[in-house]
Design a protein around this motif. Structure first.
Motif, mmCIF file in Angstrom:
data_model
loop_
_atom_site.group_PDB
_atom_site.id
_atom_site.type_symbol
_atom_site.label_atom_id
_atom_site.label_comp_id
_atom_site.label_asym_id
_atom_site.label_seq_id
_atom_site.Cartn_x
_atom_site.Cartn_y
_atom_site.Cartn_z
ATOM 1 N N GLN A 128 0.816 -1.210 0.000
ATOM 2 C CA GLN A 128 0.000 0.000 0.000
ATOM 3 C C GLN A 128 0.854 1.265 0.000
ATOM 4 O OE1 GLN A 128 -0.259 -2.664 1.989
ATOM 5 N NE2 GLN A 128 -2.340 -2.952 2.766
ATOM 6 N N ASN A 129 2.023 1.228 0.649
ATOM 7 C CA ASN A 129 2.884 2.414 0.666
ATOM 8 C C ASN A 129 3.397 2.756 -0.723
ATOM 9 O OD1 ASN A 129 2.442 2.268 3.377
ATOM 10 N ND2 ASN A 129 4.575 2.459 3.975
ATOM 11 N N ASN A 130 3.692 1.735 -1.518
ATOM 12 C CA ASN A 130 4.091 1.983 -2.901
ATOM 13 C C ASN A 130 2.965 2.649 -3.678
ATOM 14 O OD1 ASN A 130 6.380 0.619 -2.158
ATOM 15 N ND2 ASN A 130 6.033 -1.157 -3.453
ATOM 16 N N THR A 131 1.743 2.232 -3.393
ATOM 17 C CA THR A 131 0.594 2.788 -4.095
ATOM 18 C C THR A 131 0.333 4.232 -3.682
ATOM 19 O OG1 THR A 131 -0.366 0.568 -4.038
ATOM 20 C CG2 THR A 131 -1.813 2.354 -4.700
ATOM 21 N N LEU A 132 0.524 4.538 -2.400
ATOM 22 C CA LEU A 132 0.259 5.889 -1.894
ATOM 23 C C LEU A 132 1.104 6.952 -2.584
ATOM 24 C CD1 LEU A 132 -0.171 5.555 1.983
ATOM 25 C CD2 LEU A 132 -1.839 6.430 0.353
ATOM 26 N N ILE A 133 2.340 6.629 -2.937
ATOM 27 C CA ILE A 133 3.254 7.630 -3.497
ATOM 28 C C ILE A 133 3.185 7.699 -5.011
ATOM 29 C CG2 ILE A 133 4.871 7.414 -1.566
ATOM 30 C CD1 ILE A 133 6.645 5.728 -3.514
ATOM 31 N N LEU A 134 2.420 6.811 -5.637
ATOM 32 C CA LEU A 134 2.397 6.735 -7.102
ATOM 33 C C LEU A 134 2.007 8.068 -7.734
ATOM 34 C CD1 LEU A 134 2.691 4.916 -9.597
ATOM 35 C CD2 LEU A 134 0.299 4.255 -9.305
ATOM 36 N N GLY A 135 0.928 8.678 -7.243
ATOM 37 C CA GLY A 135 0.477 9.959 -7.783
ATOM 38 C C GLY A 135 1.329 11.132 -7.340
ATOM 39 N N PRO A 136 1.507 11.339 -6.010
ATOM 40 C CA PRO A 136 2.309 12.486 -5.546
ATOM 41 C C PRO A 136 3.730 12.505 -6.084
ATOM 42 C CG PRO A 136 1.048 11.556 -3.731
ATOM 43 C CD PRO A 136 0.866 10.623 -4.891
ATOM 44 N N GLY A 137 4.329 11.328 -6.307
ATOM 45 C CA GLY A 137 5.696 11.277 -6.826
ATOM 46 C C GLY A 137 5.778 11.329 -8.335
ATOM 47 N N ASN A 138 4.618 11.319 -9.009
ATOM 48 C CA ASN A 138 4.559 11.332 -10.471
ATOM 49 C C ASN A 138 5.362 10.165 -11.060
ATOM 50 O OD1 ASN A 138 3.662 12.331 -12.945
ATOM 51 N ND2 ASN A 138 5.462 13.615 -13.221
ATOM 52 N N TYR A 139 5.197 8.996 -10.445
ATOM 53 C CA TYR A 139 5.912 7.810 -10.912
ATOM 54 C C TYR A 139 5.112 7.077 -11.985
ATOM 55 C CZ TYR A 139 8.561 8.428 -6.563
ATOM 56 O OH TYR A 139 9.313 8.937 -5.544
ATOM 57 N N ARG A 140 5.816 6.252 -12.720
ATOM 58 C CA ARG A 140 5.192 5.320 -13.648
ATOM 59 C C ARG A 140 5.307 3.914 -13.085
ATOM 60 N NH1 ARG A 140 8.074 7.812 -19.088
ATOM 61 N NH2 ARG A 140 7.029 9.843 -19.027
ATOM 62 N N PHE A 141 4.516 3.006 -13.632
ATOM 63 C CA PHE A 141 4.489 1.635 -13.123
ATOM 64 C C PHE A 141 5.883 1.011 -13.153
ATOM 65 C CE2 PHE A 141 3.631 -2.858 -12.968
ATOM 66 C CZ PHE A 141 2.509 -2.970 -12.179
ATOM 67 N N GLY A 142 6.650 1.322 -14.196
ATOM 68 C CA GLY A 142 7.958 0.690 -14.359
ATOM 69 C C GLY A 142 9.101 1.388 -13.663
ATOM 70 N N ASP A 143 8.827 2.385 -12.813
ATOM 71 C CA ASP A 143 9.905 3.108 -12.128
ATOM 72 C C ASP A 143 10.409 2.384 -10.886
ATOM 73 O OD1 ASP A 143 9.783 5.112 -13.990
ATOM 74 O OD2 ASP A 143 8.621 6.496 -12.743
ATOM 75 N N TYR A 144 9.573 1.547 -10.283
ATOM 76 C CA TYR A 144 9.884 1.012 -8.963
ATOM 77 C C TYR A 144 11.033 0.007 -8.979
ATOM 78 C CZ TYR A 144 5.623 3.173 -7.135
ATOM 79 O OH TYR A 144 4.667 4.081 -6.744
ATOM 80 N N TRP A 145 11.107 -0.818 -10.020
ATOM 81 C CA TRP A 145 12.090 -1.892 -10.017
ATOM 82 C C TRP A 145 13.525 -1.382 -10.072
ATOM 83 C CZ3 TRP A 145 15.717 -2.689 -13.803
ATOM 84 C CH2 TRP A 145 15.533 -1.999 -15.007
ATOM 85 N N ARG A 146 13.740 -0.167 -10.561
ATOM 86 C CA ARG A 146 15.109 0.340 -10.725
ATOM 87 C C ARG A 146 15.830 0.427 -9.386
ATOM 88 N NH1 ARG A 146 15.506 3.025 -15.874
ATOM 89 N NH2 ARG A 146 13.486 3.009 -16.929
ATOM 90 N N MET A 147 15.144 0.913 -8.363
ATOM 91 C CA MET A 147 15.723 0.911 -7.026
ATOM 92 C C MET A 147 15.305 -0.341 -6.251
ATOM 93 S SD MET A 147 15.686 3.846 -4.036
ATOM 94 C CE MET A 147 13.908 3.896 -3.841
ATOM 95 N N GLY A 148 14.132 -0.865 -6.557
ATOM 96 C CA GLY A 148 13.608 -1.987 -5.796
ATOM 97 C C GLY A 148 14.338 -3.293 -6.010
ATOM 98 N N LEU A 149 14.814 -3.554 -7.238
ATOM 99 C CA LEU A 149 15.473 -4.834 -7.516
ATOM 100 C C LEU A 149 16.775 -4.982 -6.734
ATOM 101 C CD1 LEU A 149 15.291 -7.469 -9.089
ATOM 102 C CD2 LEU A 149 16.485 -6.347 -10.993
ATOM 103 N N PRO A 150 17.705 -4.021 -6.801
ATOM 104 C CA PRO A 150 18.910 -4.177 -5.969
ATOM 105 C C PRO A 150 18.598 -4.190 -4.475
ATOM 106 C CG PRO A 150 18.858 -2.007 -7.020
ATOM 107 C CD PRO A 150 17.783 -2.823 -7.650
ATOM 108 N N LEU A 151 17.556 -3.468 -4.059
ATOM 109 C CA LEU A 151 17.188 -3.476 -2.648
ATOM 110 C C LEU A 151 16.721 -4.860 -2.217
ATOM 111 C CD1 LEU A 151 16.750 -2.006 0.000
ATOM 112 C CD2 LEU A 151 14.523 -1.232 -0.851
ATOM 113 N N GLU A 152 15.980 -5.562 -3.063
ATOM 114 C CA GLU A 152 15.544 -6.914 -2.718
ATOM 115 C C GLU A 152 16.731 -7.876 -2.624
ATOM 116 O OE1 GLU A 152 12.359 -8.376 -5.096
ATOM 117 O OE2 GLU A 152 10.912 -6.904 -4.352
#
Length: 593
Positions: free
Chosen positions: A552-576
């Motif tokens: 849900q936290n990822n979803t909350l910032i989607l609009g305010p951060g002006n992100y696209r669906f494919g933006d998350y994995w760039r930082m998320g993949l190395p973090l995982e």
């Protein structure tokens, strides 16, 4: 595989590819996928819109409204003034906010922790000229990581604790998660602050400048000194320091209708003095709120305007056909007829400073008006003014700040001690905000990010269909076969990897419910203690960093951060990967097999 399973896996795969491609908006793709699933019988028509009433969807909407109330009350400005500084770099800012957010998440729901800090982070970005998207995703990830510190930090911890109680007869205690969760949180937040934020895509120059969409034109304006403001600023020099922190410049001081001359900095301020300022509307209202100043009432000798109801700062253009063209605001009777006050005036790109109510207005003049919220539309229509796009700013209502913060904290405490659920607690907060005047009824709908709500409402029935068609069980069986014959630690790695991938597509709660029984069966098959496997599921299910729908936290910032669906994995993949490398060895040490 059965035909429904094949169809559902194909549909979900197609949707994820389209979302990552970014050609069409994610909410349209999700809703279209839901409609296809209903038409081909994968989702019963009775469950088609179940997701829009799901607690997860409701929580996201309510959190957005509640944080808007905290912002409107001035609480966010006060906290921003404490935490924001221009001298702090992006890494230091992310480290500070990430540490605070992670710590809060350990003792409250991580959604609530993000809700408290998100508006502060957005305002800090605006003040420091930084794109909000550079820091909102790190903040969201940090609050997710912090939720792993304690039993109550995140729902997956509670779920695996319940499974342990059923299998071993005893649930986990409050701080059993701390050794593994603490190590993962420290390593993850360090990566986010030092390296991770640099991997987030940047859009355009307006976003890099931290433009939040509000009015940014600067005006000369007046604010009236009150007894409350004198408690924090006795001298003009003190007021200058406070003004500078809000990006406001004091250019003069007026007392009893006469502008003061000489060295202003050493002058003592008095109740009723008028500060002459140069600022954009947002900074002007922030300075007014944090310094307990007041807008003028529009008289010849300005006095403090009473805050009897919500007000808006509205930027308007004077067209040739306007009733105000060729007249002054005072001769038109703006204050008496509409309770409106002229705050600032720009003519041909230049901000005018003196005798604004007496200036004869010309077509093309730009006005900054203070209007009662309930009469804004009526005034605009009666005067024939043209409101500029994005030129309406709700004025903060700092006299409601203590009650707004108290209500929000009370809701968090009630949720933490299971007095009630988070949707009910937040719903009560929003009703109270409306009754006391923190938010208007119009604000309740304006601050909901509807594309995000459509995304969640559409994806939840598809996740249920995955379980009802046996797709989830098929995944669990395949995972069990894959780990046969391997050492216990290798099975733990595979289990956590699969749980992470599943959590990025499904809700983390649903993922935990699916993966926890699998972890227990794997431990039994390997004849080892199940604690490391259960803890591994809790960690992996929480670490959904690749998509905006996994948490849900990822979803909350989607609009305010002006992100696209494919933006998350760039930082998320190395973090995982970091989460896996840190958590697996510590799991084996703290919870021996």
């Amino acid at each position: 595989m059965t035909t429904p399973q094949i169809l559902l896996f194909g549909l979900l795969g197609t949707m994820i590819v389209l979302m990552l491609w970014g050609r069409w908006r994610y909410d349209l793709v999700a809703f279209a996928g839901l409609m296809v699933a209903v038409l081909i019988g994968l989702v019963p028509k009775e469950q088609a819109f179940y997701g829009f009433g799901n607690p997860t969807t409701v929580i996201v909407a309510l959190v957005l409204i509640a944080t808007a109330g905290l912002t409107r009350s001035g609480a966010v400005s006060r906290l921003t003034r404490v935490m924001a500084t221009r001298s702090r770099g992006t890494s230091a800012h992310i480290g500070l906010f990430g540490a605070v957010g992670g710590l809060l998440s350990g003792f409250m729901n991580n959604i609530a922790a993000l809700a408290m800090l998100m508006p502060v982070d957005i305002q800090t970005a605006r003040k420091t000229g930084r794109a909000p998207g550079l820091t909102l995703m790190p903040l969201a990830f940090a609050t997710i990581l912090g939720g792993m510190l304690t039993l109550i930090g995140t729902p997956p911890n509670l779920i695996v604790s319940g499974f342990r109680s059923e299998v071993l007869g005893q649930p986990y205690r409050m701080f059993d998660f701390l050794p593994v969760g603490g190590a993962v949180a420290v390593a993850g937040i360090a990566f986010i602050a030092l390296i991770g934020w640099r991997l987030i895509p940047r859009r355009d120059r307006s976003e890099e400048a931290g433009d939040t969409g509000g009015p940014q034109r600067r005006y000369f304006a007046l604010l009236v000194v009150t007894e409350a403001s004198l408690k924090s600023a006795r001298r003009v020099s003190d007021a200058r320091e406070e003004a500078a922190r809000a990006s406001v410049r004091i250019v003069g001081v007026s007392r009893r209708g006469q502008e003061m001359t000489g060295k202003l900095d050493e002058q003592l301020l008095e109740d009723g003095d008028v500060l002459i300022l140069r600022a954009d509307p947002a900074a002007l209202d922030e300075f007014r709120s944090t310094s307990d100043l007041s807008f003028p009432d529009g008289r010849n000798e300005p006095r403090a305007r009473k805050d009897s109801e919500g007000q808006h700062l509205v930027e308007c253009l004077v067209p040739a056909a306007s009733e105000l063209a060729g007249r002054s605001v005072r001769s038109f009777g703006m204050m008496n007829r509409h309770d409106g006050v002229l705050i600032g005036l720009r003519r041909r790109g230049v901000a005018l400073r003196r005798n604004l109510p007496l200036q004869v207005l010309e077509p093309g003049d730009m006005l900054l008006m203070l209007m009662p919220e309930s009469r804004t539309e009526e005034t605009i229509q009666a005067t024939g003014l043209l409101r500029l796009d994005g030129g309406s700013l709700p004025v903060q209502r700092e006299r409601h700040m203590k009650s707004a913060v108290a209500l929000f904290v009370l809701a968090v405490i009630a949720t933490a001690f299971e007095v009630t659920t988070m949707p009910i607690a937040l719903g009560c907060v929003i009703v109270a905000y409306t009754l006391v005047g923190v938010l208007s009824v119009h604000d309740l709908y304006k601050h909901v990010d509807w594309p995000v709500i459509v995304l969640l409402g559409s994806m939840i029935p598809l996740g249920l269909a995955l379980d009802q068609t046996g797709g989830s069980a098929l995944i669990a069986q395949g995972l069990a076969r894959l780990t046969q014959g391997y050492p216990a630690w290798a099975a733990l790695v595979v289990l956590m990897g699969a749980t992470m991938m599943l959590s990025d597509v499904l809700n983390n709660n649903a993922t935990t419910i699916i993966a926890a029984p699998v972890s227990i069966r794997l431990a039994e098959a390997l004849q080892v203690q199940p604690d490391a496997f259960l803890m591994g599921v809790a960690v992996a299910a929480s670490c959904a960093f690749l998509t905006p729908i996994g948490h849900q936290n990822n979803t909350l910032i989607l609009g305010p951060g002006n992100y696209r669906f494919g933006d998350y994995w760039r930082m998320g993949l190395p973090l995982e990967f970091i989460v896996m490398m840190v958590s697996v060895p510590i799991l084996l040490i703290v919870w021996p097999l």
